[in-house]
Every structure is written in C-alpha cells, then in structure tokens.
Design an enzyme around this catalytic site. Structure first.
Site, mmCIF file in Angstrom:
data_model
loop_
_atom_site.group_PDB
_atom_site.id
_atom_site.type_symbol
_atom_site.label_atom_id
_atom_site.label_comp_id
_atom_site.label_asym_id
_atom_site.label_seq_id
_atom_site.Cartn_x
_atom_site.Cartn_y
_atom_site.Cartn_z
ATOM 1 N N CYS A 1 -1.538 -2.639 7.955
ATOM 2 C CA CYS A 1 -1.448 -3.727 6.723
ATOM 3 C C CYS A 1 -0.446 -4.511 6.722
ATOM 4 O O CYS A 1 -0.221 -5.686 6.278
ATOM 5 C CB CYS A 1 -1.563 -3.019 5.461
ATOM 6 S SG CYS A 1 -3.255 -2.096 5.566
ATOM 7 N N ASP B 1 0.786 -1.062 -0.073
ATOM 8 C CA ASP B 1 0.147 -0.076 0.114
ATOM 9 C C ASP B 1 0.888 1.222 0.130
ATOM 10 O O ASP B 1 0.558 2.205 0.809
ATOM 11 C CB ASP B 1 -0.951 0.004 1.178
ATOM 12 C CG ASP B 1 -1.975 -1.124 1.251
ATOM 13 O OD1 ASP B 1 -2.032 -1.824 0.273
ATOM 14 O OD2 ASP B 1 -2.773 -1.254 2.212
ATOM 15 N N LYS C 1 -7.114 -4.837 -2.779
ATOM 16 C CA LYS C 1 -7.680 -5.367 -1.784
ATOM 17 C C LYS C 1 -8.847 -4.244 -1.157
ATOM 18 O O LYS C 1 -8.363 -3.075 -1.380
ATOM 19 C CB LYS C 1 -6.767 -5.687 -0.656
ATOM 20 C CG LYS C 1 -5.870 -4.963 -0.021
ATOM 21 C CD LYS C 1 -4.924 -5.455 0.827
ATOM 22 C CE LYS C 1 -4.031 -4.270 1.540
ATOM 23 N NZ LYS C 1 -4.361 -3.216 2.237
#
Length: 212
Positions: free
Chosen positions: A158, A15, A113
C-alpha cells in the site's frame, strides 16, 4: 540533508491498523514498532492524512471468497492478477481499527479504501483497476497540498502503490523508509526499491524530517 515540512506538505499515514500489526489477521512483521515514530513525525506536520483499509465481508481479495484457494496465492480477475489474502480489515471489526497507540489527533482526513466488494485497493489514490479514483488527489489539490511524506504499512504494497500513483498524479512523494515495514513476499521489497528508483521517488530516513 534535513527537510523542513512546509505548509503545503502532508504526512500520509498508510493503513496503520490492528490487522496489519503483530497478532492481526495479516500481520506485517514489526508493524507495531513504527507507531511511536509515526506519532513523532505527525508532530512535525501541520497536515496529516490517515488511510484505512475498509473491506466488506466476502471481499474479492479474501481467499475465503474463492473456494479451493489459499492465502498468498493469486487468481485472475477482471482487472488483472489479484493476490489473495486472509480476511482482514473487515468493516466494523476490531482488526480494522487503527492501532491503539496511534496518536495523531490533528489528522484532517481519514480516507477509507477497499470498500468496493469487487475490486481491491492498495493505493490511496486509485483502486486496483488503476482508473477508479479514491478522491484523494482532488482533495489534496483543493487544499493546496503538493508534497507528500509517506509512512505506514506495508512498504511493498500500500505504501508502494500510493507513492507511485501519487507521483503519477503529479504530487512529489517521499517515502520515510524507517517509518514503514514490509510484507516481504518473495522479491517484493527488491521490486519496490526498483520501482521507486525508476520513478525517482525518494526514500528518506525519519531523521531527515525530525532533525531541526
């Protein structure tokens, strides 16, 4: 001790998107500072995988989807406790784009996601109900990739959940600690460190990989 990446290793970049960098909707302090290091690490790995938070408007994790709530508070949802966030990484919006300085053109997969409106997703492996797979584990097994080196944003969310779920899926996971940054909610870094120790997830330094 220096670690030489193998053909069965992959660098998993979590990310590294505009909204998680300074100036973004959910900025991780100093999040942009890891970009040059991630690029350098990428050159050491034959296999690189990128993950991308990819939320629809009105996502369950957005405080704006729950009138009367504020970001960084929690609510109870069907799958447990949900932290509420500012709107971020909305599909097609500039904030969802990768940081413009990210330069790993040989990345073989972009895994999106968090695109299911009614469930959040921190982990690269499982949605937050801890049972809905993203498909990454199957992809890695089919490609014969066994050891994962994790970097990106954010260390205590994450990256953490990707490492723990990857370990549970029987991949060896190593977190390149200086190639991450943390959201740093109260206690979140300490809790992450404890979980990594408990699950025998190694925390390493980029020099361990970059030193030839």
């Amino acid at each position: 001790m220096p670690i030489t990446p193998l053909p069965t290793d992959a660098l998993l970049v979590i990310d590294l998107q505009n909204d998680f960098c300074p100036g973004g909707a959910l900025a991780v302090p100093e999040g942009d500072q890891i970009v040059p290091l991630v690029n350098h690490l990428g050159q050491r790995f034959q296999h690189v995988i990128l993950t991308q938070d990819w939320h629809p408007r009105g996502h369950i994790s957005f405080a704006s989807s729950h009138p009367g709530t504020q970001p960084f508070t929690t609510i109870e949802v069907a799958y447990g406790t949900q932290t509420l966030w500012p709107d971020h990484c909305v599909q097609g919006a500039p904030g969802a784009d990768f940081h413009p300085g990210l330069d790993v053109p040989h990345a073989e997969l972009i895994l999106r996601k968090g695109f299911r409106r009614q469930i959040d997703s921190y982990s690269a492996f499982l949605e937050d109900d801890h049972k809905t797979p993203t498909g990454l584990a199957s992809y890695l097994r089919e490609r014969g990739l066994k050891r994962l080196f994790l970097c990106g944003l954010a260390y205590d969310f994450c990256v953490r959940y990707s490492a723990t779920d990857g370990t549970a899926a029987e991949f060896e996971c190593l977190v390149i600690e200086d190639a991450t940054r943390a959201v740093a909610l109260p206690g979140s870094i300490e809790d992450t460190n404890s979980v990594f120790s408990e699950k025998n997830i190694q925390r390493i330094h980029s020099a361990d990989v970059l030193t030839r």
